[in-house]
Design a protein around this motif. Structure first.
Motif, PDB file in Angstrom:
ATOM      1  N   UNK A 297       0.759  -1.092   0.148  1.00  0.00           N
ATOM      2  CA  UNK A 297       0.014  -0.085  -0.130  1.00  0.00           C
ATOM      3  C   UNK A 297       0.666   1.228  -0.034  1.00  0.00           C
ATOM      4  N   UNK A 298       1.958   1.161   0.793  1.00  0.00           N
ATOM      5  CA  UNK A 298       2.798   2.208   1.078  1.00  0.00           C
ATOM      6  C   UNK A 298       3.631   2.683  -0.398  1.00  0.00           C
ATOM      7  N   UNK A 299       4.094   1.533  -1.095  1.00  0.00           N
ATOM      8  CA  UNK A 299       4.642   1.586  -2.158  1.00  0.00           C
ATOM      9  C   UNK A 299       3.956   2.018  -3.522  1.00  0.00           C
ATOM     10  N   UNK A 369       3.888  12.423   4.425  1.00  0.00           N
ATOM     11  CA  UNK A 369       4.177  12.221   3.065  1.00  0.00           C
ATOM     12  C   UNK A 369       5.376  11.646   2.679  1.00  0.00           C
ATOM     13  N   UNK A 370       5.558  10.563   2.290  1.00  0.00           N
ATOM     14  CA  UNK A 370       6.748   9.749   2.163  1.00  0.00           C
ATOM     15  C   UNK A 370       6.840   8.934   0.896  1.00  0.00           C
ATOM     16  N   UNK A 377       8.966   5.195  -9.412  1.00  0.00           N
ATOM     17  CA  UNK A 377       9.090   6.571  -9.953  1.00  0.00           C
ATOM     18  C   UNK A 377       7.804   7.249 -10.228  1.00  0.00           C
ATOM     19  N   UNK A 378       7.022   6.440 -10.681  1.00  0.00           N
ATOM     20  CA  UNK A 378       5.736   7.053 -11.082  1.00  0.00           C
ATOM     21  C   UNK A 378       4.378   7.137  -9.963  1.00  0.00           C
ATOM     22  N   UNK A 379       4.831   6.254  -8.955  1.00  0.00           N
ATOM     23  CA  UNK A 379       4.125   6.158  -7.842  1.00  0.00           C
ATOM     24  C   UNK A 379       4.028   7.642  -6.929  1.00  0.00           C
TER      25      UNK A 379
END
Length: 552
Positions: A297-299, A369-370, A377-379
């Motif tokens: 989810x974070x990725x 926000x991390x 790179x697109x996430x």
């Protein structure tokens, strides 16, 4: 000197030519006369030339500018007490002082005292030099500012100034609920109140001083769109179950997964949909920070909320190691919990501030926000939130649903993505006064925005091609619909409204300063001309001499 009639005027040209012809003929006849001695000829020629010059001057009517002394008056607003007006009048050494009902716009310079003036009085001052002395009434809020549109749960901040008559408490209330308060000292004081905007749609709160409402704050709370929420728990608990039920009642799709024992788990769904899209938000414990679902989810740039923290220092290290966040906490008390509000407690810690971090108003909840480990790179950046609150479910069980809703609406607002089009406007908006509005994250370029019966012309912002901005000058007061789903509240500038009255006078001063730019600060002048009696006396004198001269 100059003439009031231009020499290009056909009548003036014809008259001057006639006078010239008359002078030439007269002089020719005079010098052909053989009976007059040379001395008398030159005397008579001089007198006729003098009459001719007088006639030419009368036709041209010469004028010249003349500096006049400045007349200065004091215009006192309807909101100003007599003692304050007398103090200003004495300090400026003025004798002329008027109220709006008695004022005549014949003065070169006017000092405005206060801000309660009729519109027709203000518009009559366009030709005068203006100065403004605001009157700050005691216990009256002024210079108020707040957001005209906020997201549900987003932090609303009200700022302003007040001339407090003594030490007293200023509160902002929604019905009987106190949202925020502060103690004012005596004298001139700036203030700032903040609270999460938990209501939906058109909202109104009151500024209350000494039990009396001194102003009404209108704003629009943009409803949050339904989310897909997944709970990952090692074991069932009342906090997660109560929160899942509340989310379901508010239209969110919820999946509650808990481990009951080894190889046995439960999966409860609320408002289940056929969509196979991943959850927008994962709610879990710090112990699950390293699970595949949370990392994924974070990725992907989605949101993760950590609740049920027990040892914040160790829990933050676990989250940081798993996701790449930078949580830091500081202990603020030795007790096991500290009070946050009535019926609500939190762990005795606070989050250290960070550039990429935002908080949920008065609650010890924050989000960062991390760029998570393993993200492409697109996430987009992931939103990782953590709560230091103790159990909140007792509030719901005791029937205090309003406080429970306010808490979790503020927390969930931290986890929503910011890629939706958002309208930004500074309130208060006042009828007839232009204020800037801006649309951010627009998917397509817009050239106009409809706000009630008005059209706001938009242009691309200089520094962001995904934002457009324009000036909104409302023509109608009240709630004005915008883009079918939003609304802006416009105040009517009535004399009893100090905010609207002050804004009108401020706009007048700015417009007057713009129109006077480059005009300089010269003394007022007027055009002087020769009085009629002087012309009459001059003609009688010259004609009299011409009549007497032949008889000598």
């Amino acid at each position: 000197m100059h003439t009031t009639l231009p020499v290009t005027n056909p009548f003036v040209i014809a008259t001057l030519l006639a006078l010239l012809v008359m002078l030439v003929v007269q002089m020719g006849l005079l010098f052909r006369n053989k009976s007059l001695p040379p001395g008398r000829k030159w005397l008579r020629a001089g007198l006729n030339g003098l009459l001719w010059l007088l006639a030419v001057a009368f036709v041209l009517q010469p004028t010249w500018p003349s500096a006049q002394p400045t007349s200065h008056a004091l215009l006192v607003g309807d909101d100003v007490p007599g003692a304050f007006a007398q103090h200003v009048r004495d300090s400026l050494h003025l004798k002329a002082s008027f109220t709006s009902a008695r004022f005549k716009p014949r003065y070169d310079s006017v000092t405005l005292v206060g801000q309660a003036f009729p519109t027709e009085t203000l518009t009559s001052l366009s030709q005068a030099a203006l100065r403004w002395v605001p009157y700050n009434a005691p216990d009256q809020a002024r210079d108020l500012h707040w957001k005209a549109v906020v997201g549900q749960g987003e932090l609303q901040r009200i700022t302003g100034r007040i001339n407090s008559s003594g030490k007293q408490r200023l509160t902002v209330r929604y019905g009987n609920q106190t949202l925020d308060s502060l103690m004012l000292p005596a004298g001139e004081t700036p203030f700032s109140l903040r609270f999460p905007a938990f209501a939906r749609g058109r909202s109104r709160v009151e500024l209350v001083l000494k039990g009396n409402s001194i102003d009404s704050i209108h704003f629009f709370s943009r409803p949050l769109r339904p989310m897909r929420v997944q709970f990952l728990q090692d074991s069932p608990d009342f906090e997660s179950k109560t929160l899942a039920d509340w989310l379901g009642r508010h239209g969110h799709s919820v999946q509650l997964t808990a481990t009951l024992s080894k190889n046995i788990s439960s999966d409860v769904r609320i408002n289940a949909t056929s969509s196979t899209a991943p959850a927008d938000l994962i709610v879990t414990d710090p112990s699950n920070a390293g699970s595949a679902a949370v990392r994924k989810a974070a990725a992907d740039g989605r949101a993760v909320l950590f609740i049920n923290l027990t040892n914040p220092e160790a829990d933050c290290r676990t989250i940081n190691q798993a996701l790449g966040s930078r949580w830091q906490v500081h202990r603020i008390a030795t007790e096991p919990t500290v009070p946050v509000s009535d019926g609500l407690t939190a762990l005795p810690y606070r989050f250290a501030e960070a550039v990429n971090q935002s908080s949920a108003a008065v609650y010890p909840v924050a989000a960062q926000r991390i760029t998570a480990r393993g993200a492409s790179a697109q996430s987009p950046p992931a939103r990782v939130a953590a709560s230091l609150l103790s159990d909140t479910f007792p509030l719901a069980l005791s029937g205090d649903s309003l406080t429970y809703t306010r808490i979790w609406t503020a927390i969930l607002a931290l986890t929503y993505p910011t890629n939706e089009t958002q309208l930004q406007a500074d309130a208060p908006l006042i009828r007839g006064i232009a204020e800037p509005v801006q649309l951010n994250n627009t998917s397509r370029l817009l050239s106009a925005l409809l706000a009630g019966p008005d059209t706001v012309r938009l242009a691309t912002a200089p520094l962001n091609n995904r934002s457009v901005q324009g000036d909104y000058r409302p023509t109608v007061a009240g709630w004005q619909p915008v883009s079918d789903s939003l609304a802006l509240f416009v105040r009517e500038p009535v004399p009893g409204d100090p905010v609207g009255s002050r804004a009108r006078v401020r706009q007048l001063m700015l417009a007057h300063a713009d129109s006077s730019a480059g005009a300089g600060a010269n003394s007022p002048t007027t055009s002087e001309t020769i009085p009629s009696w002087v012309w009459l006396a001059a003609f009688i004198l010259v004609l009299g001499i011409l009549w007497v001269e032949p008889k000598q």
